[in-house]
Design an enzyme around this catalytic site. Structure first.
Site, PDB file in Angstrom:
ATOM      1  N   PRO A 129       0.773  -1.249   0.000  1.00 53.18           N
ATOM      2  CA  PRO A 129       0.000   0.000   0.000  1.00 53.18           C
ATOM      3  C   PRO A 129       0.804   1.300   0.000  1.00 53.18           C
ATOM      4  CG  PRO A 129       0.034  -0.913   2.195  1.00 53.18           C
ATOM      5  CD  PRO A 129       0.736  -1.910   1.306  1.00 53.18           C
ATOM      6  N   CYS A 130       1.491   1.563  -1.098  1.00 52.50           N
ATOM      7  CA  CYS A 130       2.245   2.812  -1.217  1.00 52.50           C
ATOM      8  C   CYS A 130       1.321   4.027  -1.255  1.00 52.50           C
ATOM      9  CB  CYS A 130       3.153   2.772  -2.441  1.00 52.50           C
ATOM     10  SG  CYS A 130       2.325   2.363  -3.982  1.00 52.50           S
TER      11      CYS A 130
END
Length: 167
Positions: A129-130
Site C-alpha cells: 500500500p504505497c
C-alpha cells in the site's frame, strides 16, 4: 522463468497483474509511471492460482469487503527497495504514514528521498500500500498511478474502515 499475467477491471481502471513461480510480482494501472505492458515472452494465464486469488481479493477490496491481502508476493527490486516495500505492509488499512516514518522504520532515517524513490518504484500497487504514504504536512504526494487514484484509494479505505472486513 516465464512471467504470467492477467487483467482485471477495477473502479479506477483496468489492472495488469503479473506473477512468477506462484507469487505475485506486479499490480499496475495502464499508463502509470513505470508502466510495463505485457511483453511478447509473457504468457496470459487467467486461471493461474495466485493471479486468480489476486483478482478475487482485489474485487473484495474495491467492494469494501477486504482490508488486507493474503497472497505470496515476490516484488523484483534491490534489497533496499524490498525493505521499503516490506515496511509499507505494516501501514494499517485506513491509516496513512509519511516517507520519514518509513525511513525510520527501516533504520535509515536520513534516507527519506531514497525511500520516496523506492516507494515510487513499488511494482505491486494497492496490495503493497504505497498509496497510504503522504507528505509530512498531510498533503498527497506522488503516486505512480496518479494522485487522483491515490485520493480515491484513501477515500475507499476511509469509508470501508468503519465496516467489518475480511483480513
Amino acid at each position: 522463468m516465464t512471467t504470467l499475467y492477467t487483467e482485471t477491471p477495477s473502479p479506477l481502471g483496468a489492472l495488469l497483474l503479473t506473477a512468477d513461480d506462484g507469487a505475485l510480482t506486479g499490480v499496475h494501472f495502464p499508463g502509470q509511471k513505470h508502466d510495463r505492458p505485457p511483453q511478447p515472452d509473457w504468457q496470459r494465464a487467467d486461471d493461474e492460482p495466485v493471479l486468480a486469488a489476486a483478482r478475487a481479493q482485489l474485487t473484495e477490496y474495491f467492494d469494501g469487503r477486504r482490508a488486507g491481502f493474503d497472497l505470496p508476493l515476490a516484488p523484483h527490486g534491490t534489497s533496499f527497495q524490498r525493505a521499503v516495500w516490506q515496511a509499507l505492509l505494516s501501514v494499517p488499512f485506513g491509516a496513512t504514514s509519511t516517507y520519514g516514518a518509513v525511513a525510520a522504520a527501516i533504520g535509515r532515517p536520513s534516507a527519506v528521498r531514497a525511500v520516496g524513490a523506492a516507494i515510487g518504484a513499488n511494482p505491486i500497487g494497492i496490495i503493497v500500500p504505497c498509496h497510504r504514504i503522504i507528505g509530512r504536512d498531510g498533503t498527497l504526494t506522488g503516486y505512480a498511478g496518479g494522485l487522483e487514484r491515490k485520493a480515491k484509494l484513501l477515500a475507499l479505505e476511509s469509508r470501508a474502515s468503519q465496516l467489518e472486513l475480511t483480513a
